[in-house]
Design a protein around this motif. Structure first.
Motif, mmCIF file in Angstrom:
data_model
loop_
_atom_site.group_PDB
_atom_site.id
_atom_site.type_symbol
_atom_site.label_atom_id
_atom_site.label_comp_id
_atom_site.label_asym_id
_atom_site.label_seq_id
_atom_site.Cartn_x
_atom_site.Cartn_y
_atom_site.Cartn_z
ATOM 1 N N PHE A 245 0.780 -1.136 0.519
ATOM 2 C CA PHE A 245 -0.002 0.111 0.083
ATOM 3 C C PHE A 245 0.868 1.319 0.276
ATOM 4 O O PHE A 245 -0.127 2.575 -0.093
ATOM 5 C CB PHE A 245 -1.156 0.137 0.931
ATOM 6 N N ILE A 246 1.863 1.249 -0.826
ATOM 7 C CA ILE A 246 3.172 2.717 0.340
ATOM 8 C C ILE A 246 2.733 3.320 -1.374
ATOM 9 O O ILE A 246 2.830 4.372 -0.920
ATOM 10 C CB ILE A 246 4.517 1.962 0.538
ATOM 11 N N LEU A 247 2.416 2.978 -2.269
ATOM 12 C CA LEU A 247 2.586 3.742 -3.530
ATOM 13 C C LEU A 247 0.541 4.381 -3.595
ATOM 14 O O LEU A 247 1.112 5.374 -4.057
ATOM 15 C CB LEU A 247 2.861 2.601 -4.636
ATOM 16 N N ALA A 248 0.306 4.091 -2.752
ATOM 17 C CA ALA A 248 -1.495 4.611 -2.764
ATOM 18 C C ALA A 248 -0.588 6.269 -1.832
ATOM 19 O O ALA A 248 -1.598 6.987 -2.009
ATOM 20 C CB ALA A 248 -2.007 4.339 -1.748
ATOM 21 N N LEU A 249 0.197 6.129 -0.672
ATOM 22 C CA LEU A 249 0.432 6.992 -0.190
ATOM 23 C C LEU A 249 0.966 7.838 -0.132
ATOM 24 O O LEU A 249 1.073 9.279 -0.276
ATOM 25 C CB LEU A 249 1.222 7.193 1.299
ATOM 26 N N ASP B 117 -3.429 9.620 -13.397
ATOM 27 C CA ASP B 117 -4.853 9.682 -12.305
ATOM 28 C C ASP B 117 -5.585 7.858 -13.007
ATOM 29 O O ASP B 117 -5.165 6.888 -12.106
ATOM 30 C CB ASP B 117 -6.265 9.860 -11.805
ATOM 31 N N GLY B 118 -5.062 8.079 -13.701
ATOM 32 C CA GLY B 118 -5.372 6.388 -14.620
ATOM 33 C C GLY B 118 -4.629 5.512 -15.007
ATOM 34 O O GLY B 118 -4.059 4.713 -14.640
ATOM 35 N N GLN B 119 -3.331 5.595 -15.101
ATOM 36 C CA GLN B 119 -1.728 5.598 -14.793
ATOM 37 C C GLN B 119 -1.524 4.805 -13.627
ATOM 38 O O GLN B 119 -0.918 4.191 -12.770
ATOM 39 C CB GLN B 119 -1.237 6.048 -15.934
ATOM 40 N N MET B 120 -1.723 5.748 -12.850
ATOM 41 C CA MET B 120 -1.636 5.645 -11.030
ATOM 42 C C MET B 120 -2.778 4.319 -10.402
ATOM 43 O O MET B 120 -2.427 3.619 -9.619
ATOM 44 C CB MET B 120 -2.241 6.690 -10.204
ATOM 45 N N GLY B 121 -3.659 4.332 -11.358
ATOM 46 C CA GLY B 121 -4.726 3.334 -10.865
ATOM 47 C C GLY B 121 -4.368 2.116 -10.978
ATOM 48 O O GLY B 121 -5.320 1.220 -10.924
ATOM 49 N N ILE B 122 -3.892 1.811 -12.652
ATOM 50 C CA ILE B 122 -3.208 1.198 -12.719
ATOM 51 C C ILE B 122 -2.225 -0.248 -12.158
ATOM 52 O O ILE B 122 -2.259 -0.689 -11.793
ATOM 53 C CB ILE B 122 -3.044 1.303 -14.367
ATOM 54 N N LEU B 123 -1.851 1.024 -11.916
ATOM 55 C CA LEU B 123 -0.883 0.982 -11.172
ATOM 56 C C LEU B 123 -0.882 0.207 -9.317
ATOM 57 O O LEU B 123 -0.295 -0.583 -8.862
ATOM 58 C CB LEU B 123 0.784 2.219 -10.615
ATOM 59 N N LEU B 124 -1.358 1.113 -8.790
ATOM 60 C CA LEU B 124 -2.333 0.624 -6.688
ATOM 61 C C LEU B 124 -3.007 -0.203 -7.914
ATOM 62 O O LEU B 124 -3.789 -1.367 -6.483
ATOM 63 C CB LEU B 124 -3.609 1.839 -6.895
ATOM 64 N N TYR C 242 -10.730 -1.703 -1.554
ATOM 65 C CA TYR C 242 -9.206 -1.228 -1.990
ATOM 66 C C TYR C 242 -9.474 -0.232 -3.038
ATOM 67 O O TYR C 242 -8.188 0.605 -2.650
ATOM 68 C CB TYR C 242 -8.820 -2.209 -3.361
ATOM 69 N N ALA C 243 -10.242 0.423 -3.699
ATOM 70 C CA ALA C 243 -10.434 1.906 -4.135
ATOM 71 C C ALA C 243 -10.241 2.492 -3.136
ATOM 72 O O ALA C 243 -9.651 3.196 -3.453
ATOM 73 C CB ALA C 243 -11.759 1.554 -5.263
ATOM 74 N N ILE D 79 -10.384 -3.495 -10.015
ATOM 75 C CA ILE D 79 -11.029 -3.043 -11.418
ATOM 76 C C ILE D 79 -11.262 -1.987 -10.259
ATOM 77 O O ILE D 79 -11.359 -0.756 -10.718
ATOM 78 C CB ILE D 79 -12.545 -3.656 -11.245
ATOM 79 N N GLY D 80 -11.399 -2.011 -8.818
ATOM 80 C CA GLY D 80 -11.713 -0.908 -7.951
ATOM 81 C C GLY D 80 -10.803 0.212 -7.920
ATOM 82 O O GLY D 80 -11.262 1.287 -8.374
ATOM 83 N N PRO D 81 -9.548 0.278 -8.196
ATOM 84 C CA PRO D 81 -8.856 1.435 -7.829
ATOM 85 C C PRO D 81 -8.636 2.345 -9.248
ATOM 86 O O PRO D 81 -8.365 3.367 -9.661
ATOM 87 C CB PRO D 81 -7.084 0.996 -8.039
ATOM 88 N N THR D 82 -8.618 1.382 -10.109
ATOM 89 C CA THR D 82 -8.763 1.856 -11.442
ATOM 90 C C THR D 82 -9.699 2.340 -12.563
ATOM 91 O O THR D 82 -9.883 2.822 -12.810
ATOM 92 C CB THR D 82 -8.447 0.506 -12.885
ATOM 93 N N ALA D 83 -10.667 1.947 -11.630
ATOM 94 C CA ALA D 83 -12.335 2.312 -12.177
ATOM 95 C C ALA D 83 -12.186 3.891 -10.930
ATOM 96 O O ALA D 83 -12.806 5.066 -12.176
ATOM 97 C CB ALA D 83 -13.512 1.306 -11.530
ATOM 98 N N VAL D 84 -11.839 4.334 -10.199
ATOM 99 C CA VAL D 84 -11.972 4.982 -9.698
ATOM 100 C C VAL D 84 -11.253 6.156 -10.030
ATOM 101 O O VAL D 84 -11.413 7.823 -10.693
ATOM 102 C CB VAL D 84 -11.761 4.785 -8.176
ATOM 103 N N GLY D 85 -10.031 5.838 -10.700
ATOM 104 C CA GLY D 85 -9.254 6.515 -11.062
ATOM 105 C C GLY D 85 -10.026 7.435 -12.991
ATOM 106 O O GLY D 85 -9.530 7.989 -13.175
#
Length: 454
Positions: free
Chosen positions: A52-56, A69-76, A267-268, A398-404
């Motif tokens: 989870f460190i990358l989320a912070l 944000d779309g790319q970060m969503g894929i990474l997260l 997770y999102a 799907i969760g983090p990517t969808a929100v991004g």
């Protein structure tokens, strides 16, 4: 004195060679078994920090590497979850066949090295590769830990060590942000000395402990003798597993889907909450980590409350308490999932997130209990693996990517991520309620059929 024959487990073969009732010998046996549980639990805890460190760090990483944000969503999300999910079943097969001590050591080393190397990432591709290595390494830990603990303790004494290990899921899901925030503060103070931006220094610092623990585990833990008799072809055949799922699909399909919907939102929320606090509420990344830590008591309460509730609901002997508890949690949590991200103040946001955390914690505590309660003994591992596959692919990916992606509909709005989380909550909350209502009906049909056969 003759060697022990009973059980064939770690305690008999490795921890104490001769049969003895001597209190000191028994103490040594128990102490060594708990040492293994302790080091596995510690490794499990740091895995959440690396995960989870990358989320912070999403805001400074995205700014320096010019990631959207779309790319970060894929990474997260998908960049981690797809590898984690697909590696799970092959890793479990390997764990069942080979020396687990070496596999754990390799896995911990792999994900820790991936975290350290990510500190030197120069773009999306390199960071995605590092995240994939973290996912691949972490995929081996829990299957191996469950297998090892089962051989360290007799069946009637496994509940406590398994509970200790599993509690890290709730504790470190939030606690990782507190540790991450503190580490980011340290890295910021050392920026001039180490010549790295704070987010890079943070990744270096959180990655190294895993390498040390991997070495410690390899040098101090001995491989236990596997317990249990050999499985028959009928027990382990994949065709038999598919036939079982086909016969019980009215329970498993909605149950897996409902769990995945809750994990998708959880997770999102964890992936984007730090950035939401930074953008919409004026917090710096380190402070965001501490603020998220304030929701930890709520998550821990949910982890222990809903299993207790399920036993209370089962007092009548119907056997549906676990699914009923899931349904109650979904109904109670849905308003929080939708409304909390839209809160205008930090206090209101954290209170709303805490309410949601209480209910979302059911996935970590009730999910494994359901597989143990309803699954045949020779299929529980595969049922749990399938559950993890569903929650990882549908939930984490799907969760983090969808929100991004949803947040791009409100470009320039500081609340764009909050609006994206709210939209996701409109899907996850009501969807989970429907799924667990259907699973409850399927549970009753399954139990009725089992009683008729019995």
């Amino acid at each position: 004195m003759a060697p022990c024959e009973r059980g064939g487990g770690y305690a008999e073969r490795i921890l104490i060679e001769p049969c003895s009732t001597d209190a000191r010998t028994m103490h040594v046996k128990v102490a060594r078994a708990w040492y293994v549980v302790g080091i596995l639990t510690l490794i499990y805890a740091i895995s959440f920090v690396d995960r989870f460190i990358l989320a912070l760090l999403a805001e400074p990483v995205g700014r320096e590497l010019q990631l959207g944000d779309g790319q970060m969503g894929i990474l997260l999300g998908a960049g981690f979850a797809i590898v984690y999910a697909l590696a799970g079943l092959p890793a479990a097969q390997l764990i069942d066949q080979r020396e687990r001590r070496k596999i754990v050591t390799l896995g911990v080393s792999l994900w820790s090295a991936g975290t350290v190397i990510s500190a030197f990432a120069d773009g999306f591709a390199m960071l995605a590769t590092c995240r994939a290595s973290v996912a691949l390494g972490e995929a081996v830990l829990t299957p191996a830990a469950i297998s090892l603990i089962a051989d360290l303790f007799p069946a009637h004494k496994r509940a406590l060590p398994m509970s200790v290990y599993a509690s890290m899921s709730g504790l470190m899901t939030i606690g990782s942000f507190v540790i991450g925030g503190a580490t980011l503060g340290i890295a910021t103070s050392l920026e001039a000395q180490i010549g790295l931006s704070p987010w890079r220094g943070t990744l270096l610092i959180v990655g190294f402990p895993g390498l040390l623990l991997a070495l410690l585990f390899f040098l101090t833990v001995r491989e236990p003798l596997r317990s249990g008799g050999p499985a028959t072809i009928e027990d382990t055949a994949f065709s038999a597993f598919l036939r079982y799922l086909s016969a019980k699909w009215r329970f498993y399909l909605p149950f897996y889907l409902g769990s995945a919907l809750l994990v998708m939102y959880a997770y999102a929320n964890l992936a984007w909450l730090p950035t939401l606090l930074v953008r919409a509420h004026g917090a710096d990344p380190a402070t965001a980590g501490y603020l998220i830590g304030l929701t930890l008591p709520a998550a821990m309460f949910g982890i222990f409350f809903f299993p207790w509730l399920s036993t209370r609901l089962d007092r009548a002997g119907e056997g549906t308490g676990i699914v009923k508890a899931f349904l109650i949690a979904s109904i109670a949590g849905a308003p929080f999932l939708i409304l909390a991200p839209l809160a205008g103040t930090t206090t209101t946001l954290l209170l709303g997130v805490s309410g949601g955390m209480i209910c979302l914690a059911t996935t970590g505590s009730l999910g494994p209990l359901a597989m143990q309660a309803f699954g045949p003994s020779r299929m529980r591992a595969r049922l749990m693996a399938l559950s993890l596959l569903c929650t990882s692919m549908l939930g984490f990916a799907i969760g983090p990517t969808a929100v991004g992606l949803l947040s791009t509909q409100w470009q320039g709005d500081p609340m764009s991520l909050g609006r994206g989380l709210s939209v996701l909550g409109m899907v996850a909350g009501p969807g989970a309620i429907l799924c667990f209502a259907l699973a409850l009906r399927g549970t009753r049909q399954m139990l009725t059929a089992n009683n008729a056969i019995g």
